[in-house]
Design a protein around this motif. Sequence first.
Motif, PDB file in Angstrom:
ATOM      1  N   ARG A 130       0.850  -1.192  -0.136  1.00  0.00           N
ATOM      2  CA  ARG A 130       0.143  -0.108   0.021  1.00  0.00           C
ATOM      3  C   ARG A 130       0.800   1.293   0.089  1.00  0.00           C
ATOM      4  O   ARG A 130       0.478   2.122  -0.702  1.00  0.00           O
ATOM      5  N   MET A 131       1.814   1.327   0.732  1.00  0.00           N
ATOM      6  CA  MET A 131       2.660   2.519   0.899  1.00  0.00           C
ATOM      7  C   MET A 131       3.478   2.775  -0.394  1.00  0.00           C
ATOM      8  O   MET A 131       3.860   3.843  -0.878  1.00  0.00           O
ATOM      9  N   GLU A 132       3.833   1.609  -1.068  1.00  0.00           N
ATOM     10  CA  GLU A 132       4.625   1.528  -2.312  1.00  0.00           C
ATOM     11  C   GLU A 132       3.747   2.345  -3.594  1.00  0.00           C
ATOM     12  O   GLU A 132       4.431   3.022  -4.062  1.00  0.00           O
ATOM     13  N   GLU A 133       2.447   1.930  -3.333  1.00  0.00           N
ATOM     14  CA  GLU A 133       1.676   2.342  -4.350  1.00  0.00           C
ATOM     15  C   GLU A 133       1.563   4.129  -4.260  1.00  0.00           C
ATOM     16  O   GLU A 133       1.348   4.727  -5.084  1.00  0.00           O
ATOM     17  N   GLU A 134       1.906   4.661  -3.164  1.00  0.00           N
ATOM     18  CA  GLU A 134       1.802   5.968  -2.823  1.00  0.00           C
ATOM     19  C   GLU A 134       3.277   6.706  -2.929  1.00  0.00           C
ATOM     20  O   GLU A 134       3.129   7.750  -2.319  1.00  0.00           O
ATOM     21  N   GLY A 135       4.267   5.947  -3.268  1.00  0.00           N
ATOM     22  CA  GLY A 135       5.445   6.469  -3.557  1.00  0.00           C
ATOM     23  C   GLY A 135       6.544   6.385  -2.179  1.00  0.00           C
ATOM     24  O   GLY A 135       7.449   6.845  -2.434  1.00  0.00           O
ATOM     25  N   TYR A 136       6.032   5.491  -1.410  1.00  0.00           N
ATOM     26  CA  TYR A 136       6.996   5.187  -0.297  1.00  0.00           C
ATOM     27  C   TYR A 136       8.107   3.935  -0.654  1.00  0.00           C
ATOM     28  O   TYR A 136       7.561   3.342  -1.216  1.00  0.00           O
ATOM     29  N   LEU A 140      12.156   2.171   3.211  1.00  0.00           N
ATOM     30  CA  LEU A 140      11.555   3.136   4.488  1.00  0.00           C
ATOM     31  C   LEU A 140      10.452   2.408   5.099  1.00  0.00           C
ATOM     32  O   LEU A 140      10.173   2.442   6.178  1.00  0.00           O
ATOM     33  N   SER A 141       9.519   1.806   4.248  1.00  0.00           N
ATOM     34  CA  SER A 141       8.203   1.034   4.577  1.00  0.00           C
ATOM     35  C   SER A 141       8.625  -0.029   5.759  1.00  0.00           C
ATOM     36  O   SER A 141       8.382  -0.231   6.833  1.00  0.00           O
ATOM     37  N   ALA A 142       9.895  -0.946   5.396  1.00  0.00           N
ATOM     38  CA  ALA A 142      10.313  -1.854   6.250  1.00  0.00           C
ATOM     39  C   ALA A 142      11.022  -1.239   7.270  1.00  0.00           C
ATOM     40  O   ALA A 142      10.494  -1.943   8.237  1.00  0.00           O
ATOM     41  N   SER A 143      11.566   0.041   7.325  1.00  0.00           N
ATOM     42  CA  SER A 143      12.233   0.354   8.678  1.00  0.00           C
ATOM     43  C   SER A 143      11.044   1.053   9.506  1.00  0.00           C
ATOM     44  O   SER A 143      11.288   0.892  10.721  1.00  0.00           O
ATOM     45  N   VAL A 144      10.125   1.319   8.999  1.00  0.00           N
ATOM     46  CA  VAL A 144       9.208   1.959   9.754  1.00  0.00           C
ATOM     47  C   VAL A 144       8.121   0.844  10.665  1.00  0.00           C
ATOM     48  O   VAL A 144       8.087   0.591  11.645  1.00  0.00           O
ATOM     49  N   ASN A 145       8.104  -0.323   9.880  1.00  0.00           N
ATOM     50  CA  ASN A 145       7.332  -1.589  10.314  1.00  0.00           C
ATOM     51  C   ASN A 145       8.465  -2.234  11.299  1.00  0.00           C
ATOM     52  O   ASN A 145       7.944  -2.368  12.296  1.00  0.00           O
ATOM     53  N   ILE A 146       9.490  -2.457  10.853  1.00  0.00           N
ATOM     54  CA  ILE A 146      10.528  -3.069  12.072  1.00  0.00           C
ATOM     55  C   ILE A 146      10.356  -2.294  13.347  1.00  0.00           C
ATOM     56  O   ILE A 146      10.414  -2.934  14.354  1.00  0.00           O
ATOM     57  N   THR A 147      10.643  -0.970  13.368  1.00  0.00           N
ATOM     58  CA  THR A 147      10.812  -0.466  14.467  1.00  0.00           C
ATOM     59  C   THR A 147       9.562  -0.227  15.544  1.00  0.00           C
ATOM     60  O   THR A 147       9.535  -0.230  16.605  1.00  0.00           O
ATOM     61  N   SER A 148       8.559   0.007  14.553  1.00  0.00           N
ATOM     62  CA  SER A 148       7.368   0.332  15.308  1.00  0.00           C
ATOM     63  C   SER A 148       6.404  -0.943  15.808  1.00  0.00           C
ATOM     64  O   SER A 148       5.822  -1.067  16.888  1.00  0.00           O
ATOM     65  N   SER A 394      16.079  -6.794   0.734  1.00  0.00           N
ATOM     66  CA  SER A 394      17.428  -7.260   1.209  1.00  0.00           C
ATOM     67  C   SER A 394      17.718  -6.468   2.497  1.00  0.00           C
ATOM     68  O   SER A 394      17.413  -5.361   2.824  1.00  0.00           O
ATOM     69  N   VAL A 395      18.427  -7.231   3.801  1.00  0.00           N
ATOM     70  CA  VAL A 395      18.567  -6.538   4.820  1.00  0.00           C
ATOM     71  C   VAL A 395      19.526  -5.463   4.574  1.00  0.00           C
ATOM     72  O   VAL A 395      19.390  -4.397   5.269  1.00  0.00           O
ATOM     73  N   THR A 396      20.643  -5.608   3.644  1.00  0.00           N
ATOM     74  CA  THR A 396      21.531  -4.579   3.414  1.00  0.00           C
ATOM     75  C   THR A 396      21.031  -3.260   3.026  1.00  0.00           C
ATOM     76  O   THR A 396      21.434  -2.163   3.342  1.00  0.00           O
ATOM     77  N   LYS A 397      20.048  -3.316   2.190  1.00  0.00           N
ATOM     78  CA  LYS A 397      19.184  -2.086   1.788  1.00  0.00           C
ATOM     79  C   LYS A 397      18.466  -1.393   2.874  1.00  0.00           C
ATOM     80  O   LYS A 397      18.240  -0.243   2.736  1.00  0.00           O
ATOM     81  N   VAL A 398      18.027  -2.086   3.845  1.00  0.00           N
ATOM     82  CA  VAL A 398      17.156  -1.662   4.998  1.00  0.00           C
ATOM     83  C   VAL A 398      18.021  -0.860   5.912  1.00  0.00           C
ATOM     84  O   VAL A 398      17.245  -0.146   6.597  1.00  0.00           O
TER      85      VAL A 398
END
Length: 432
Positions: A130-136, A140-148, A394-398
């Motif tokens: 959903r976030m990718e469809e709106e330009g995220y 970044l989406s993975a980072s938000v999800n991981i920490t939150s 990949s983890v390296t990109k996150v």
Amino acid sequence: MEIISIIVLFASFFTLLMLKVPVAYSIGISTTLSLLLNIDNLPGITTIAQRMTTGIDSFALLAIPFFVLAGEIMKRGGIANRMINFAKSLVASLPGGLAYVNVLASMLFGAISGSAIAAASAIGSIMTDRMEEEGYPRELSASVNITSSTTGLLIPPSNTLIVYALASGGSASVAALFIAGYLPGILLGFAIMGYIAYVAITKKFAKGARAPLSEIATNFGNAFFSLLLLFIVVGGIVAGIFTATEASAIAVLYAAVLALIYGDIKVKDFPDILLTAARTTGVVMFLICTSMAMSWLFSFEGIPELMSGFLLEQFSNKFVIFLVINLTLLIIGTFMDMTPAVLIFTPIFLPVVVALGMHPVHFGIVLVLNLCVGLCTPPVGTILFVGSGVANVSVTKVIKPLLPFLLIMIIVLMLITYIPEISMFLPTLFEL
């Protein structure tokens, strides 16, 4: 001989970890080797077996398999989608709105399921596309999800806080820990949102449409009974109506009935759900078994007293000691899973902080939040790998977009460490 035993204990433990031996086996083997330096083989092995068995002989620990089962039912029962829709109707119109949705949904679902892994997989698998469809960017989406997703380990019910209550030897009750986790968990979620707002404004991410009140009311109605579980479980524990273990059984029954009513789970799905929950419980309980044996060995070797004496002799300022303990735990969290870390290091550091005036409940929240950072960092970071996996990156990109979020978590950790009122306000208010 005690010094040799301690050296063997830590040297063998870290060597086994570097050889990629599973953590539970590393703990058990190193504990056994260290003890056999002091006593004969048969009594030594018998003692370790006894300590592993008695380590999980606790009524409070019965809550863990029930909460694991409840979380698995919720993960498959369509509750995540209802949480996401409710959160989206509240904040999607703000800059970075979908990222806020991810955070809010993780806070709500993680709190209800009591599992950061369940939150990361359930919310991330839905929100990333959903976030990718709106330009995220997916990273970044993975980072938000991981920490939150780690907020659910602070906001009750939390299996980790139950484990800490056991490791504290009764000095911190489950009810007090549960109620103490609310404000720190919410503070962490809002801090992550604050950074998201900065990124969204600077990168000009698209805003969603403002939801009408009728849509908000509808989505709230759809999520209401899921949210109600939080009040039933935590409210019942705080009010003394039932124990944490009884609350966990109620959570399973409630979640099962709710999922069946929603129609997202059929009766035929329960054998597979039970099997998955049993596997997870088996892993957790084996970690607890071996960790309790190592914790007992620490007491046998006098390591808590040695550590307490060393820190109090080397540093005269309690704030410096708190910083040293936090830095030590941050390092430990990068290579050790949360459950064994809580069980092993609580008996070491708890006497030190209590001697310096920190409340055991306050230290429990600091400890759990500290180790949450480790869940998001390599090489062991469970949530890092789950979040990257469900986002299909990949983890390296996150790692690069994840770094500012980790900094936010550390800043919140320092605030909670040095401002005890954040953790202790609610327990004091409810006289827990």
